[in-house]
Design a protein around this motif. Sequence first.
Motif, PDB file in Angstrom:
ATOM      1  N   LEU A   1       0.825  -1.215   0.000  1.00  0.00           N
ATOM      2  CA  LEU A   1       0.000   0.000   0.000  1.00  0.00           C
ATOM      3  C   LEU A   1       0.857   1.262   0.000  1.00  0.00           C
ATOM      4  O   LEU A   1       0.441   2.307  -0.512  1.00  0.00           O
ATOM      5  CB  LEU A   1      -0.947   0.020   1.207  1.00  0.00           C
ATOM      6  N   GLU A   2       2.068   1.146   0.566  1.00  0.00           N
ATOM      7  CA  GLU A   2       2.952   2.311   0.639  1.00  0.00           C
ATOM      8  C   GLU A   2       3.390   2.777  -0.750  1.00  0.00           C
ATOM      9  O   GLU A   2       3.832   3.912  -0.918  1.00  0.00           O
ATOM     10  CB  GLU A   2       4.190   1.985   1.486  1.00  0.00           C
ATOM     11  N   THR A   3       3.286   1.900  -1.747  1.00  0.00           N
ATOM     12  CA  THR A   3       3.725   2.264  -3.100  1.00  0.00           C
ATOM     13  C   THR A   3       2.650   3.021  -3.881  1.00  0.00           C
ATOM     14  O   THR A   3       2.920   3.506  -4.975  1.00  0.00           O
ATOM     15  CB  THR A   3       4.097   0.998  -3.894  1.00  0.00           C
ATOM     16  N   LEU A   4       1.446   3.101  -3.329  1.00  0.00           N
ATOM     17  CA  LEU A   4       0.345   3.733  -4.048  1.00  0.00           C
ATOM     18  C   LEU A   4       0.355   5.246  -3.852  1.00  0.00           C
ATOM     19  O   LEU A   4       0.875   5.746  -2.837  1.00  0.00           O
ATOM     20  CB  LEU A   4      -0.998   3.184  -3.545  1.00  0.00           C
ATOM     21  N   PRO A   5      -0.239   5.994  -4.783  1.00  0.00           N
ATOM     22  CA  PRO A   5      -0.443   7.426  -4.545  1.00  0.00           C
ATOM     23  C   PRO A   5      -1.226   7.630  -3.248  1.00  0.00           C
ATOM     24  O   PRO A   5      -2.098   6.818  -2.904  1.00  0.00           O
ATOM     25  CB  PRO A   5      -1.253   7.882  -5.764  1.00  0.00           C
ATOM     26  N   ALA A   6      -0.932   8.700  -2.547  1.00  0.00           N
ATOM     27  CA  ALA A   6      -1.509   8.915  -1.217  1.00  0.00           C
ATOM     28  C   ALA A   6      -3.034   8.834  -1.189  1.00  0.00           C
ATOM     29  O   ALA A   6      -3.601   8.169  -0.310  1.00  0.00           O
ATOM     30  CB  ALA A   6      -1.022  10.252  -0.650  1.00  0.00           C
ATOM     31  N   PRO A   7      -3.752   9.488  -2.136  1.00  0.00           N
ATOM     32  CA  PRO A   7      -5.223   9.400  -2.067  1.00  0.00           C
ATOM     33  C   PRO A   7      -5.733   7.969  -2.238  1.00  0.00           C
ATOM     34  O   PRO A   7      -6.678   7.559  -1.567  1.00  0.00           O
ATOM     35  CB  PRO A   7      -5.681  10.297  -3.231  1.00  0.00           C
ATOM     36  N   GLN A   8      -5.095   7.193  -3.144  1.00  0.00           N
ATOM     37  CA  GLN A   8      -5.524   5.807  -3.345  1.00  0.00           C
ATOM     38  C   GLN A   8      -5.222   4.966  -2.108  1.00  0.00           C
ATOM     39  O   GLN A   8      -6.060   4.156  -1.675  1.00  0.00           O
ATOM     40  CB  GLN A   8      -4.820   5.218  -4.568  1.00  0.00           C
ATOM     41  N   ALA A   9      -4.046   5.153  -1.546  1.00  0.00           N
ATOM     42  CA  ALA A   9      -3.678   4.376  -0.359  1.00  0.00           C
ATOM     43  C   ALA A   9      -4.628   4.671   0.790  1.00  0.00           C
ATOM     44  O   ALA A   9      -5.073   3.765   1.502  1.00  0.00           O
ATOM     45  CB  ALA A   9      -2.236   4.690   0.044  1.00  0.00           C
ATOM     46  N   ALA A  10      -4.976   5.951   0.972  1.00  0.00           N
ATOM     47  CA  ALA A  10      -5.886   6.326   2.061  1.00  0.00           C
ATOM     48  C   ALA A  10      -7.260   5.710   1.854  1.00  0.00           C
ATOM     49  O   ALA A  10      -7.877   5.196   2.793  1.00  0.00           O
ATOM     50  CB  ALA A  10      -5.985   7.854   2.152  1.00  0.00           C
ATOM     51  N   ALA A  11      -7.759   5.744   0.610  1.00  0.00           N
ATOM     52  CA  ALA A  11      -9.079   5.187   0.321  1.00  0.00           C
ATOM     53  C   ALA A  11      -9.098   3.686   0.564  1.00  0.00           C
ATOM     54  O   ALA A  11     -10.049   3.145   1.144  1.00  0.00           O
ATOM     55  CB  ALA A  11      -9.474   5.491  -1.118  1.00  0.00           C
ATOM     56  N   LEU A  12      -8.033   2.988   0.147  1.00  0.00           N
ATOM     57  CA  LEU A  12      -7.985   1.538   0.317  1.00  0.00           C
ATOM     58  C   LEU A  12      -7.847   1.167   1.784  1.00  0.00           C
ATOM     59  O   LEU A  12      -8.466   0.196   2.256  1.00  0.00           O
ATOM     60  CB  LEU A  12      -6.838   0.961  -0.513  1.00  0.00           C
ATOM     61  N   ARG A  13      -7.053   1.929   2.538  1.00  0.00           N
ATOM     62  CA  ARG A  13      -6.958   1.657   3.981  1.00  0.00           C
ATOM     63  C   ARG A  13      -8.317   1.830   4.651  1.00  0.00           C
ATOM     64  O   ARG A  13      -8.703   1.036   5.514  1.00  0.00           O
ATOM     65  CB  ARG A  13      -5.940   2.605   4.627  1.00  0.00           C
ATOM     66  N   GLY A  14      -9.057   2.868   4.243  1.00  0.00           N
ATOM     67  CA  GLY A  14     -10.380   3.075   4.815  1.00  0.00           C
ATOM     68  C   GLY A  14     -11.314   1.938   4.479  1.00  0.00           C
ATOM     69  O   GLY A  14     -12.095   1.478   5.327  1.00  0.00           O
ATOM     70  N   ALA A  15     -11.251   1.430   3.251  1.00  0.00           N
ATOM     71  CA  ALA A  15     -12.136   0.334   2.839  1.00  0.00           C
ATOM     72  C   ALA A  15     -11.820  -0.943   3.600  1.00  0.00           C
ATOM     73  O   ALA A  15     -12.732  -1.707   3.950  1.00  0.00           O
ATOM     74  CB  ALA A  15     -12.001   0.097   1.342  1.00  0.00           C
ATOM     75  N   LEU A  16     -10.531  -1.170   3.872  1.00  0.00           N
ATOM     76  CA  LEU A  16     -10.119  -2.412   4.522  1.00  0.00           C
ATOM     77  C   LEU A  16     -10.164  -2.317   6.035  1.00  0.00           C
ATOM     78  O   LEU A  16      -9.741  -3.249   6.725  1.00  0.00           O
ATOM     79  CB  LEU A  16      -8.704  -2.789   4.065  1.00  0.00           C
ATOM     80  N   GLY A  17     -10.665  -1.188   6.553  1.00  0.00           N
ATOM     81  CA  GLY A  17     -10.792  -1.050   7.998  1.00  0.00           C
ATOM     82  C   GLY A  17      -9.481  -0.780   8.693  1.00  0.00           C
ATOM     83  O   GLY A  17      -9.388  -0.938   9.917  1.00  0.00           O
ATOM     84  N   MET A  18      -8.454  -0.353   7.950  1.00  0.00           N
ATOM     85  CA  MET A  18      -7.155  -0.084   8.545  1.00  0.00           C
ATOM     86  C   MET A  18      -7.042   1.349   9.034  1.00  0.00           C
ATOM     87  O   MET A  18      -6.065   1.716   9.682  1.00  0.00           O
ATOM     88  CB  MET A  18      -6.054  -0.383   7.522  1.00  0.00           C
ATOM     89  N   SER A  19      -8.003   2.175   8.675  1.00  0.00           N
ATOM     90  CA  SER A  19      -8.034   3.562   9.122  1.00  0.00           C
ATOM     91  C   SER A  19      -9.470   4.048   9.054  1.00  0.00           C
ATOM     92  O   SER A  19     -10.351   3.339   8.575  1.00  0.00           O
ATOM     93  CB  SER A  19      -7.125   4.437   8.239  1.00  0.00           C
TER      94      SER A  19
END
Length: 915
Positions: A82-100
């Motif tokens: 996830l760290e390799t993704l653009p910041a907005p994409q990484a944030a959205a995916l973390r939110g979807a996966l319940g990581m944030s």
Amino acid sequence: MELFGRHAETAVLDRLLNRAADRAGSGLVLWGEPGIGKTALLDYAVEAASDATVLRCRGTRMETGLAFAALHELLWPVLDRLETLPAPQAAALRGALGMSRDPANRFLIGAAVLSLLSGLARERQVLVVVDDAKWVDEASALCLGFVARRVATERIAVLLTGHEDPASGPWEGLPALAVGGLADEDARQLLTAVVPGIDAALADRTVQAAGGNPLALHELPTLDRETDGEATLPHAGNPVPVGPRLRRAFCARAEALKPSTRALLLLAAAEGRGDRHVVHRAGAAWGIDTSAWDEALRSGLLHASGSRLEFRHPLIPAAIYDGSPFAERQAVHQALAAALPQDATMERAWHLAAAADGPDEDVATLLEHAAEECLRRSAGPMAARTLGRAAELSPKPADATRRLAAAARAAWHAGNAEAARQLLEEAERLSGVLPVVRQSGGLRGILEFAYGMPERAHHYLTSDMAAVPETRGAVELGTVAVRAAWSAGRSDLQQEALRRVRAVDTAADSAVSELMPVLENWWSCYDVTGEAIPTTRDLASDVVGRLGTVAWELLPPVPLVQSWGIDGGLLDVLRMQAVQLRRRHELTALALVLAQIAVLDTAAGRWGAAEQAATEGLRLAEEIKADHVATQSRACLALLAAARGEHRAVEEQTNRMLQVSVPRGVRALSASAYWIRGRAALFDGRPQEALSDLLCLVEPGHEAAHTTFALLAAPDTVEAAVQVGNNDVVGFQLAMVQEWAQRTDATWARTAGHRLTALADGGSAAEASFRAALDVAGAGTQPFEYARTRLLYGEWLRRARRRADASAQLAAAAETFDRLGAGPLRVRALREQALTDRRAAPRGTDPPTVAGLTAQELRVARLAADRLTNREIAAQLLISPRTVGHHLANVYPKLGITSRAELARINFDGDLRLS
């Protein structure tokens, strides 16, 4: 891995993997009845792709209600990427996966997963495997469908399995392969391998009963012995379906185990996620000891690996769960809810809901909190279902009504209008119409506006303005009511709704009152009395920022503000709206806004951007079955097709527009379709046909009669009327445009007024009008229309024999048409320019053709052979009908013919002889 009778299927999988290795990725859905061998084919693909990165997940019944559960399982091995993704994409995916707790966004999540897989594919081929896609939660399914349709240039293959043909739903558009039963000979080979030395009679009965189903071939012989043949292998007649028979057999096998083991199996089946720790904690409270675990694992029904539990086949947990009494299932869900951590709100809520056997406000409240979590993670459909279940468990009708109304709003925002309607109807049966209007914010009128009949929408919206509790809600409903009346072409209803929305007192709502100057200015566009005239041309940046975050319902229809010339800044507002709607996952509103953006981009000459916005809007609208919104996107695509000379696309799109708009009385859309058809005919040199379509816009009572579109179409109507010599139409339309230009001072109207005056005059006075049209401040911001003015001016200059001036105008017009891709008008400009350049030589006749025809005689002959009348030929070539007759009189003897019928048989592409 040895697979019997699956040569065709494995060949398909091999081709898929080989193409993916060559950067031609694809998805594939394997579908067929339970036990038919789909999972075995997935295992074959995984083994064949031994050098690939394999990501795998399986849908489960329990996790169907958990947003992004399948995606979490799929991506768990690569979450460090996830760290390799653009910041907005990484944030959205973390939110979807319940990581944030970052807000999730469906489009960003899909883009993030695609980026993540693409990054992995740069290192080695990627194989995504999704088993039992039927039970994948909807949020994950939509995301994976998004990804699977976008891997065509990647080293990525996506394989899914399901029970039904994926002709619709999240896997729509993906290639599919039906997996059928094995042939008898292949079935016998498999049976012999599974049960060496099987009795011939038992083998025959098994092959007959299994119907080619590999799971049945594996299980039935053993189960027949274990259950003494009871109802497992019929000796005669048609075999019953394999699924029910296997379910009964699996239940019989579980019944042979001791009670604590059966309880363990039921816990694992109800838990559904394969979390061994949760099942162990729940079982410990029931006294399930090590011996029960050992027996369950020895039975072969359940497998354990580390912290994961998995049944040998999905039919097993379904059979065990469905075959257990409700009281046992209830107790199991209560135990699992107690074993879950406190922050697992969604999982606990659904376990407690499954255990509930009557109204329970505590569980309903917990479900409501879970729905809020779904909405935060852009899982609208799941939020709607969760709220629906909360309503079922609500002891008080008022609470049930509130939750049903909230579920309807969630379904509407997710694009499921039919579900929203059903939820509203259910709420109305509980509490009546007015309470539901208050709780849903007048959703019934919004639904009718977006999906139904605008006049009915106007009735609902104006009635519901007084019922909604907030000032902002009343203003939003009133604004949509005015827009609905405008869509229906009903100026009387338009004025009534305008009166109501202006009467709303907005002083108490500062957010709305600050925007009132802009809103009132837009509302003035609807005022048919002429008492209020909109004045603002551009929006300040701070106003744009505020408008970009308000409800889309407050925005005006783009064609209306275009006609008044006050669309400045609106594109920025709409683009901000699109960003917000994507983030909130409000699909219907997003599709509507994209269609409006496309209209403005088309006018500004950004045709590529317009096509992209309209195409995305159409795809979204079709996915959520929003016919009205889809038709608006079609209108933009058809408008572009008309300018590009794509006749088939124009016909297809306008036909589909009218199929929606005419039965529902959406005159704005019908008028748009007729206008587009008229433009297409005009650009194609068919002025009479164009005029027939365009005059429908001003014909009282016609299905396409609409004042706004009649005004916008007036430049095309006048040009067509001039070409066919209909001076009455020219005079009426010209007066309409000139009056409008004087009233509004709109740039387009002032430009059109000058251009049409030049066309109507035609003589020496025309030049001043052409020059005035080109000199209007801001006229160049609409490059296509500006180039049309130059084309008409260049044609006039050529006829006036001012060759150098004509060439300059025509060349500039041709360059713009070429840049935009407006093929028909580019050809016309180049043809005129060629005539201009040819006349640069000393005056004389055009060089003769092979048959002695001059170039002009050849042009006239071609058009006459296409069955155009003398008047139509004259209009297209800008000569008089008498001159056309003169040319034809010369053509006939040169070609050795005597009639137009013979002229139609001339080979114009060859030696000009009769064919």
